[in-house]
Design a protein around this motif. Structure first.
Motif, PDB file in Angstrom:
ATOM      1  N   TYR A 242      -9.028  29.692 -15.564  1.00  0.00           N
ATOM      2  CA  TYR A 242      -8.042  28.763 -15.017  1.00  0.00           C
ATOM      3  C   TYR A 242      -7.774  27.591 -15.953  1.00  0.00           C
ATOM      4  N   VAL A 243      -6.536  27.062 -15.855  1.00  0.00           N
ATOM      5  CA  VAL A 243      -6.227  25.715 -16.310  1.00  0.00           C
ATOM      6  C   VAL A 243      -5.970  24.906 -15.047  1.00  0.00           C
ATOM      7  N   ALA A 244      -6.627  23.759 -14.929  1.00  0.00           N
ATOM      8  CA  ALA A 244      -6.524  22.920 -13.742  1.00  0.00           C
ATOM      9  C   ALA A 244      -6.104  21.519 -14.151  1.00  0.00           C
ATOM     10  N   VAL A 245      -5.261  20.901 -13.322  1.00  0.00           N
ATOM     11  CA  VAL A 245      -4.862  19.507 -13.540  1.00  0.00           C
ATOM     12  C   VAL A 245      -5.472  18.687 -12.417  1.00  0.00           C
ATOM     13  N   ILE A 246      -5.985  17.504 -12.759  1.00  0.00           N
ATOM     14  CA  ILE A 246      -6.856  16.745 -11.866  1.00  0.00           C
ATOM     15  C   ILE A 246      -6.410  15.289 -11.841  1.00  0.00           C
ATOM     16  N   SER A 247      -6.592  14.643 -10.702  1.00  0.00           N
ATOM     17  CA  SER A 247      -6.264  13.225 -10.563  1.00  0.00           C
ATOM     18  C   SER A 247      -7.293  12.569  -9.657  1.00  0.00           C
ATOM     19  N   PRO A 248      -7.345  11.229  -9.642  1.00  0.00           N
ATOM     20  CA  PRO A 248      -8.247  10.543  -8.695  1.00  0.00           C
ATOM     21  C   PRO A 248      -7.744  10.722  -7.260  1.00  0.00           C
ATOM     22  N   TYR A 249      -8.645  10.504  -6.306  1.00  0.00           N
ATOM     23  CA  TYR A 249      -8.274  10.520  -4.888  1.00  0.00           C
ATOM     24  C   TYR A 249      -7.628   9.174  -4.547  1.00  0.00           C
ATOM     25  N   LYS A 250      -6.367   9.020  -4.934  1.00  0.00           N
ATOM     26  CA  LYS A 250      -5.660   7.764  -4.702  1.00  0.00           C
ATOM     27  C   LYS A 250      -4.175   8.045  -4.583  1.00  0.00           C
ATOM     28  N   ASP A 251      -3.547   7.489  -3.549  1.00  0.00           N
ATOM     29  CA  ASP A 251      -2.104   7.628  -3.388  1.00  0.00           C
ATOM     30  C   ASP A 251      -1.371   6.603  -4.252  1.00  0.00           C
TER      31      ASP A 251
ATOM     32  N   LEU B 207       3.715  14.320   4.799  1.00  0.00           N
ATOM     33  CA  LEU B 207       2.644  13.439   4.335  1.00  0.00           C
ATOM     34  C   LEU B 207       1.560  14.262   3.655  1.00  0.00           C
ATOM     35  N   SER B 208       1.171  13.858   2.436  1.00  0.00           N
ATOM     36  CA  SER B 208       0.273  14.681   1.625  1.00  0.00           C
ATOM     37  C   SER B 208      -1.128  14.793   2.214  1.00  0.00           C
ATOM     38  N   ARG B 209      -1.605  13.747   2.867  1.00  0.00           N
ATOM     39  CA  ARG B 209      -2.987  13.776   3.348  1.00  0.00           C
ATOM     40  C   ARG B 209      -3.175  14.674   4.564  1.00  0.00           C
ATOM     41  N   ARG B 210      -2.096  15.282   5.062  1.00  0.00           N
ATOM     42  CA  ARG B 210      -2.201  16.188   6.192  1.00  0.00           C
ATOM     43  C   ARG B 210      -2.248  17.648   5.759  1.00  0.00           C
TER      44      ARG B 210
ATOM     45  N   VAL C 266       0.862  -1.182   0.000  1.00  0.00           N
ATOM     46  CA  VAL C 266       0.000   0.000   0.000  1.00  0.00           C
ATOM     47  C   VAL C 266       0.900   1.234   0.000  1.00  0.00           C
ATOM     48  N   LEU C 267       0.700   2.118  -0.975  1.00  0.00           N
ATOM     49  CA  LEU C 267       1.556   3.298  -1.106  1.00  0.00           C
ATOM     50  C   LEU C 267       0.871   4.519  -0.526  1.00  0.00           C
ATOM     51  N   GLU C 268       1.677   5.456  -0.049  1.00  0.00           N
ATOM     52  CA  GLU C 268       1.166   6.738   0.407  1.00  0.00           C
ATOM     53  C   GLU C 268       2.031   7.845  -0.165  1.00  0.00           C
ATOM     54  N   ASP C 269       1.419   8.987  -0.453  1.00  0.00           N
ATOM     55  CA  ASP C 269       2.100  10.110  -1.089  1.00  0.00           C
ATOM     56  C   ASP C 269       2.712  11.051  -0.058  1.00  0.00           C
ATOM     57  N   TRP C 270       3.895  11.541  -0.401  1.00  0.00           N
ATOM     58  CA  TRP C 270       4.589  12.562   0.369  1.00  0.00           C
ATOM     59  C   TRP C 270       4.950  13.700  -0.563  1.00  0.00           C
ATOM     60  N   TRP C 271       5.003  14.900  -0.008  1.00  0.00           N
ATOM     61  CA  TRP C 271       5.388  16.079  -0.784  1.00  0.00           C
ATOM     62  C   TRP C 271       6.645  16.708  -0.183  1.00  0.00           C
ATOM     63  N   LEU C 272       7.557  17.085  -1.049  1.00  0.00           N
ATOM     64  CA  LEU C 272       8.661  17.943  -0.638  1.00  0.00           C
ATOM     65  C   LEU C 272       8.128  19.366  -0.647  1.00  0.00           C
ATOM     66  N   VAL C 273       8.166  20.040   0.526  1.00  0.00           N
ATOM     67  CA  VAL C 273       7.529  21.342   0.667  1.00  0.00           C
ATOM     68  C   VAL C 273       8.544  22.372   1.146  1.00  0.00           C
ATOM     69  N   ARG C 274       8.192  23.632   0.916  1.00  0.00           N
ATOM     70  CA  ARG C 274       8.964  24.770   1.417  1.00  0.00           C
ATOM     71  C   ARG C 274       8.010  25.667   2.191  1.00  0.00           C
ATOM     72  N   ASP C 275       8.380  26.039   3.431  1.00  0.00           N
ATOM     73  CA  ASP C 275       7.494  26.877   4.225  1.00  0.00           C
ATOM     74  C   ASP C 275       7.824  28.347   4.029  1.00  0.00           C
ATOM     75  N   SER C 276       7.135  29.225   4.758  1.00  0.00           N
ATOM     76  CA  SER C 276       7.304  30.667   4.580  1.00  0.00           C
ATOM     77  C   SER C 276       8.686  31.154   4.984  1.00  0.00           C
ATOM     78  N   GLN C 277       9.412  30.367   5.785  1.00  0.00           N
ATOM     79  CA  GLN C 277      10.761  30.734   6.194  1.00  0.00           C
ATOM     80  C   GLN C 277      11.828  30.118   5.306  1.00  0.00           C
ATOM     81  N   GLY C 278      11.413  29.429   4.248  1.00  0.00           N
ATOM     82  CA  GLY C 278      12.368  28.819   3.323  1.00  0.00           C
ATOM     83  C   GLY C 278      12.859  27.454   3.746  1.00  0.00           C
ATOM     84  N   ARG C 279      12.341  26.910   4.842  1.00  0.00           N
ATOM     85  CA  ARG C 279      12.756  25.585   5.300  1.00  0.00           C
ATOM     86  C   ARG C 279      12.115  24.516   4.420  1.00  0.00           C
ATOM     87  N   VAL C 280      12.886  23.468   4.113  1.00  0.00           N
ATOM     88  CA  VAL C 280      12.450  22.450   3.154  1.00  0.00           C
ATOM     89  C   VAL C 280      12.473  21.082   3.824  1.00  0.00           C
ATOM     90  N   GLY C 281      11.481  20.265   3.516  1.00  0.00           N
ATOM     91  CA  GLY C 281      11.430  18.902   4.028  1.00  0.00           C
ATOM     92  C   GLY C 281      10.240  18.161   3.441  1.00  0.00           C
TER      93      GLY C 281
END
Length: 380
Positions: free
Chosen positions: A248-257, A203-206, A185-200
């Motif tokens: 807008y142009v929007a890109v769409i996917s199913p609700y599935k990790d 978990l996508s569902r949060r 079972v797979l789950e999605d994660w995102w590499l994100v950057r916050d307002s202070q420039g910190r990167v890490g």
């Protein structure tokens, strides 16, 4: 008497010379490097001693740097930047090598393009890699604004008590053969950057991707991965504050990790100035599309400047390994479209007379064969 005085003077001189020499040696002797640790807990207190009953010395918070004074068995004696000294449990801190991993992550992705923005649902840690049991450090607050950079899918760790019982299947020869294990079972994660420039990694569902309220209801049960403003039209009877309706142009996917692509559908929403509502001017399904989506303007002969958008799709089933261990399509094709009034037209490469074919994968075979393409793997 004179001889005794001379002897005492000589002894004193030798003693003074020895003291100066030893002091000089101490100054020349290299001092141990200062060791630092960093607070990973949301907030905690330094204590004056390691005991069941102790006094609070100072409060420290997530991300704060502390100087190590003394090592204990499960505790560290540390000093804050303000000079407060006290004891702290080791599980409340990370050491310098882990901190350096987050510094390198921030430097490596400082200029990555932003593919979408999101809002954090509650307090959550940034991780150095995708996965629930990887190192974590910065604790981001609820409702923090995030920039999404890269998506990765990793196997979800299932506790032993949740695993199904092993089964066997009967063969004609009466030999019991264990059934094949189910796919992870797979789950999605995102590499994100916050307002202070910190990167890490997070978990996508949060988190919730920012989607304009005016088009959120057009998702038809799918997930809008990103929405980008193509143009604005003036409608004096609209409810927009400046009477400029964004299109807008929007890109769409199913609700599935764990999908092997970022999106499988593209839609363009234009504003009808007569009916004062959004309409779907363009839709393309059955894609294997990859972020980012770029939006801008381009000058065309006889048309002038027109809004354009581009995205990449997979070209073939072969995959390649990126430097960070993530699999991705070995070949991609960039598709570009322009918005001419209320129409969407494909922009062909220079010298091309006929439209290039858009890859539409077979429903099950192709997607299944590349099901692991977006998993994040560490180097071996």
């Amino acid at each position: 008497m004179t001889a005794n005085r001379s002897f005492r003077f000589l002894c004193a001189t030798v003693a003074l010379t020895s003291f100066v020499w030893l002091a000089g040696c101490n100054r020349l002797r290299p001092h141990p490097a200062v060791q630092y640790v960093y607070v990973v807990s949301k907030d905690t207190f330094l204590r004056d001693r390691v005991a069941a009953v102790s006094n609070k010395v100072a409060e420290v918070t997530n991300g704060e740097r502390l100087e190590v004074v003394e090592h204990g068995r499960r505790f560290l004696k540390v000093k804050t930047a303000k000079g407060a000294v006290g004891w702290l449990e080791q599980h409340a801190i990370i050491e310098q090598p882990v901190y350096e991993q987050f510094v390198q992550l921030q430097q490596q992705h400082a200029h990555d393009p932003v593919v979408a923005t999101a809002v954090l649902r509650d307090d959550l840690y940034l991780h150095d890699k995708p996965g629930r049991h990887t190192e974590r450090f910065y604790l981001l607050p609820e409702a923090d604004k995030l920039q999404l950079l890269v998506r990765a899918s990793v196997p979800k760790e299932i506790p032993p008590q949740a695993l199904p019982l092993s089964r066997t299947r009967k063969l004609p020869s009466d030999h019991n053969v264990p059934a094949a294990p189910p796919p992870p079972v797979l789950e999605d994660w995102w590499l994100v950057r916050d307002s202070q420039g910190r990167v890490g990694w997070m978990l996508s569902r949060r988190m919730d991707v920012d989607v304009p309220d005016e088009i959120a209801g057009y998702a038809e049960g799918q997930r809008i991965v990103g929405a980008y403003v193509l143009a604005r039209v003036y409608d004096p009877e609209s409810s927009f504050p400046d009477k400029q309706a964004p299109e807008y142009v929007a890109v769409i996917s199913p609700y599935k990790d764990g999908l092997p692509y970022d999106f499988d559908q593209v839609r363009v929403f234009t504003w009808n100035t007569k009916k004062h509502r959004y309409e779907t001017a363009y839709r393309q399904r059955n894609l294997e599309g990859y972020l980012p989506v770029t939006v801008g303007t381009q000058t065309f002969d006889k048309l002038g400047s027109e809004p354009v958008f581009s995205f990449k799709v997979a070209d073939g089933d072969s995959v390649a390994l990126s430097p960070d261990g993530e699999e991705h399509p070995a070949r991609t094709v960039t598709l570009t479209y322009r918005m001419e009034g209320g129409l969407i037209r494909k922009v062909l490469p220079p010298g091309t007379n006929a439209p290039a074919a858009v890859k539409s994968p077979a429903p099950s075979r192709v997607v299944h064969s590349r099901h692991h393409n977006r998993r994040h793997r560490s180097k071996k």
